[in-house]
Design a protein around this motif. Structure first.
Motif: not given
Length: 190
Positions: A66-87
């Motif tokens: 569960t902790a790993a899934a939560d961390a993966f979700s946080g990683g995805r959110t930060n990754n998408i945010t970074d990509i959107l800001l770059s675009m």
């Protein structure tokens, strides 16, 4: 506050639950140690102890996953945010370039030209990419610990709980380095 800390204190296990479950990976991703064997009651037979250990191992593995899934979700959110800001930076730069050659109000050109700088500043200050890497690393390593726990015959739950606690502490330390030059803490000059 680091991402592995939870402000919900009502989810903390009671003392009796900790004693029954052995090592338990808490909702705050902190580990409570298994009580010493001398303090455990002698009323359990060998079969009961084995069943309790298996149940504790399953619960610990589930909580780690569960902790790993939560961390993966946080990683995805930060990754998408970074990509959107770059675009957004690229698109706003193109819009500012087009507006500069047009007969439009200067404030529109200035606004369009400010957006890329704001996006880039936000990326550098918040460091979405570094946070994303941290979350993905946490998720991958936590899943590895959970897999070892699941598929190790007669896994010692307390040993894996300590392993997860050490890992969690290590990751907490690495969280503090995000945003610092080469991961080093700032030093004071004389």
């Amino acid at each position: 506050m680091s991402p592995t800390q939870n402000t919900n204190e009502s989810a903390a296990p009671t003392k009796s639950e900790l004693g029954q479950k052995g090592a338990l990976f808490c909702s705050e991703h902190r580990l409570a140690s298994r009580p010493p064997a001398a303090k455990m009651t002698d009323g359990f037979n060998q079969l009961g102890q084995t069943a309790m250990a298996a149940n504790g191992a399953d619960e610990l593995a589930s909580e780690i996953e569960t902790a790993a899934a939560d961390a993966f979700s946080g990683g995805r959110t930060n990754n998408i945010t970074d990509i959107l800001l770059s675009m957004t930076t690229i698109a706003a730069s193109l819009v500012a370039t087009v507006l500069a050659g047009q007969e439009v109000a200067k404030w529109m050109i200035a606004t369009a030209a400010a957006v890329p700088a704001a996006c880039t500043s936000l990326q550098q200050i918040v460091q979405f990419r570094e946070r994303s890497h941290w979350y993905f690393e946490y998720a991958a390593r936590a899943r590895a610990i959970a897999m070892q726990l699941k598929y190790t015959p007669d896994a010692a739950t307390a040993e894996f709980a300590r392993k997860m606690a050490d890992f969690d502490t290590e990751m907490e330390r690495s969280w503090k380095t995000i945003g610092r030059l080469q991961g080093k803490a700032p030093t004071r000059g004389k």
